[in-house]
Design an enzyme around this catalytic site. Sequence first.
Site, PDB file in Angstrom:
ATOM      1  N   LYS A 196     -42.942  19.450 -60.398  1.00 18.60           N
ATOM      2  CA  LYS A 196     -43.851  19.672 -59.260  1.00 18.60           C
ATOM      3  C   LYS A 196     -44.988  18.680 -59.363  1.00 18.60           C
ATOM      4  O   LYS A 196     -45.319  18.213 -60.455  1.00 18.60           O
ATOM      5  CB  LYS A 196     -44.412  21.104 -59.304  1.00 18.60           C
TER       6      LYS A 196
HETATM    7  P1  NAD Z   1     -47.417  23.971 -44.815  1.00 20.87           P
HETATM    8  O1  NAD Z   1     -48.514  23.106 -45.266  1.00 20.87           O
HETATM    9  O2  NAD Z   1     -46.435  23.438 -43.849  1.00 20.87           O
HETATM   10  O3  NAD Z   1     -47.998  25.337 -44.214  1.00 20.87           O
HETATM   11  C1  NAD Z   1     -48.896  26.152 -44.913  1.00 20.87           C
HETATM   12  C2  NAD Z   1     -49.373  27.245 -43.967  1.00 20.87           C
HETATM   13  O4  NAD Z   1     -50.201  28.159 -44.696  1.00 20.87           O
HETATM   14  C3  NAD Z   1     -50.231  26.713 -42.826  1.00 20.87           C
HETATM   15  O5  NAD Z   1     -49.920  27.427 -41.649  1.00 20.87           O
HETATM   16  C4  NAD Z   1     -51.647  27.054 -43.274  1.00 20.87           C
HETATM   17  O6  NAD Z   1     -52.531  27.179 -42.183  1.00 20.87           O
HETATM   18  C5  NAD Z   1     -51.394  28.362 -43.959  1.00 20.87           C
HETATM   19  N1  NAD Z   1     -52.474  28.734 -44.876  1.00 20.87           N
HETATM   20  C6  NAD Z   1     -53.173  27.940 -45.724  1.00 20.87           C
HETATM   21  N2  NAD Z   1     -54.121  28.658 -46.344  1.00 20.87           N
HETATM   22  C7  NAD Z   1     -53.989  29.925 -45.899  1.00 20.87           C
HETATM   23  C8  NAD Z   1     -54.665  31.126 -46.180  1.00 20.87           C
HETATM   24  N3  NAD Z   1     -55.675  31.164 -47.054  1.00 20.87           N
HETATM   25  N4  NAD Z   1     -54.259  32.243 -45.534  1.00 20.87           N
HETATM   26  C9  NAD Z   1     -53.252  32.221 -44.632  1.00 20.87           C
HETATM   27  N5  NAD Z   1     -52.570  31.104 -44.331  1.00 20.87           N
HETATM   28  C10 NAD Z   1     -52.937  29.981 -44.960  1.00 20.87           C
HETATM   29  O7  NAD Z   1     -46.704  24.453 -46.168  1.00 20.87           O
HETATM   30  P2  NAD Z   1     -45.231  25.038 -46.333  1.00 20.87           P
HETATM   31  O8  NAD Z   1     -44.345  23.919 -46.711  1.00 20.87           O
HETATM   32  O9  NAD Z   1     -44.906  25.921 -45.187  1.00 20.87           O
HETATM   33  O10 NAD Z   1     -45.425  25.916 -47.657  1.00 20.87           O
HETATM   34  C11 NAD Z   1     -45.882  27.258 -47.598  1.00 20.87           C
HETATM   35  C12 NAD Z   1     -45.508  27.941 -48.904  1.00 20.87           C
HETATM   36  O11 NAD Z   1     -44.091  27.903 -49.074  1.00 20.87           O
HETATM   37  C13 NAD Z   1     -46.092  27.314 -50.169  1.00 20.87           C
HETATM   38  O12 NAD Z   1     -46.349  28.317 -51.108  1.00 20.87           O
HETATM   39  C14 NAD Z   1     -44.981  26.439 -50.656  1.00 20.87           C
HETATM   40  O13 NAD Z   1     -45.074  26.188 -52.054  1.00 20.87           O
HETATM   41  C15 NAD Z   1     -43.783  27.307 -50.322  1.00 20.87           C
HETATM   42  N6  NAD Z   1     -42.506  26.616 -50.225  1.00 20.87           N
HETATM   43  C16 NAD Z   1     -42.359  25.531 -49.408  1.00 20.87           C
HETATM   44  C17 NAD Z   1     -41.123  24.905 -49.330  1.00 20.87           C
HETATM   45  C18 NAD Z   1     -40.862  23.732 -48.404  1.00 20.87           C
HETATM   46  O14 NAD Z   1     -39.702  23.291 -48.349  1.00 20.87           O
HETATM   47  N7  NAD Z   1     -41.828  23.234 -47.664  1.00 20.87           N
HETATM   48  C19 NAD Z   1     -40.059  25.377 -50.103  1.00 20.87           C
HETATM   49  C20 NAD Z   1     -40.247  26.502 -50.902  1.00 20.87           C
HETATM   50  C21 NAD Z   1     -41.473  27.114 -50.945  1.00 20.87           C
END
Ligand code: NAD
Length: 449
Positions: free
Chosen positions: A112
């Site tokens: 990561k």
């Molecule tokens: P992203 O940046 O596309 O979206 C993040 C979202 O979370 C946004 O809508 C943001 O406004 C919101 N957010 C941020 N702070 C917040 C808070 N305090 N309260 C509520 N909402 C909040 O990111 P993503 O890729 O969607 O990732 C989201 C989660 O999923 C993370 O934990 C990431 O590690 C996990 N994840 C992502 C992937 C991927 O393929 N992108 C895969 C597995 C897990």
Amino acid sequence: MDMPAEDLDFFRIVRHHFDRAIPFVHPLKGWRGMAELLFEPERIIKVSLPVVLDDGFVHNFLGYRVLHDKVRGPGKGGIRFHPDVDENEIKALAALMTWKCALTGIPFGGAKGGVKCDTKTLSENEKRRITRRFTAALGDNLGPNTDIPAPDLYTDSQTMAWVYDTYAMMHPGQNNLPVVTGKPLDLGGSPGRETATAQGLFYVFERLLSIGALPDLPDLADMDVAIQGFGNVGRNAARVFNDAGARIVAVSDSRGGVWDPHGLELTQVESHKEKTGSVVEMPSTRPLDHREVLTVRCDVLIPAALQTQITTANAEQIDARVVIEAANGPITPEADDVLCDRSIPVVPDILSAAGGVVVSYFEWVQNLANEQWTETEVHDRLRNTMNRSTDAIVTTWTVLLDQLNDYQEAWSEAKPDAAALPSPTLRTAAHVLAVRRCRRATEQRGIWP
Ligand code: NAD
């Protein structure tokens, strides 16, 4: 007397889940040294990234890349841009990647990366310069057969295009496409990667329902879903569940949330977010703060934003029939115990959020073969992988529950002073399966020299 505040250190939390699995990873003989070997990260890189911002000033950003384990293949894991990024967070996320890859049977280890920065205050050009500087600073620690990044929080396919371009400039004359996944479609990206995490989560949910591993839930047409986070994973999860017939009753982003118990009009929420940058103040909805979305009444709750969102402070107020983790580590161990006591099952991140890395693996395979599969092909393969992984975890879980007395006896013999084993959950089973696979691979390869 005040209760001590809950320890929200993410690395501690990931270790806790690992430790809960240990009594079930037999044989226990020689386990102590093996546990440290499997848990501690193999390599931690911290880099200082001087970048000239648009105002002409130099700002020194901090970047991290952790290679947790490569016993089953090259390191694989996203890069996040967030103000809270630090070494412990990236170490924790890298370990989760190792378990995710082992669990789904894809030939990668865990890694990561992250840069401590606030993308909300950065221009597109500033983000590009940070990404290029970070990629250059990591140098040959990244590579198609050593450590392969992907998007995560506040990074996307454009960020991955810059990672690819920077790496390709440093390694001319070879096929560099497999060095990074989650790229744009025109640049070696895979159909279906953008929606893969949400789609994978939905396949896991469907499978658990079909094999009777979740409590009675209403049909999808009568199902209420609440989602924290409206980015890549949250927005796509809303779309997938809504397309399948479910009502999305609440969503939120970093500025707050919106709620309509009769179901939000998702297309309108999407276009409101496009126009204003947030879901808040969407007409004809009730406002929520970004944590309140977690406690609205619903059948399925999907935390899809940050880690440690469901804690002892709000676990008693969760009003869902099942929680499916889309974010990495959204529930603390103490909150997990509260949900377990309240008979609210939790589908653990290392299973339910693994769709992204599975399709990243498909992208890597396509890049190596100079192919591009169709979206249908990607979805079919993803569904197969998620079904197989879900079945394996449920089978492991059943065996752990059936043989709990035997495990308890062996554990008490090995650790006479240890407390009784808590009843294993789906999360314990997922960790047991993943750690067993990593242990076997380590023992088969042998410890060098
Ligand atoms: P992203 O940046 O596309 O979206 C993040 C979202 O979370 C946004 O809508 C943001 O406004 C919101 N957010 C941020 N702070 C917040 C808070 N305090 N309260 C509520 N909402 C909040 O990111 P993503 O890729 O969607 O990732 C989201 C989660 O999923 C993370 O934990 C990431 O590690 C996990 N994840 C992502 C992937 C991927 O393929 N992108 C895969 C597995 C897990």
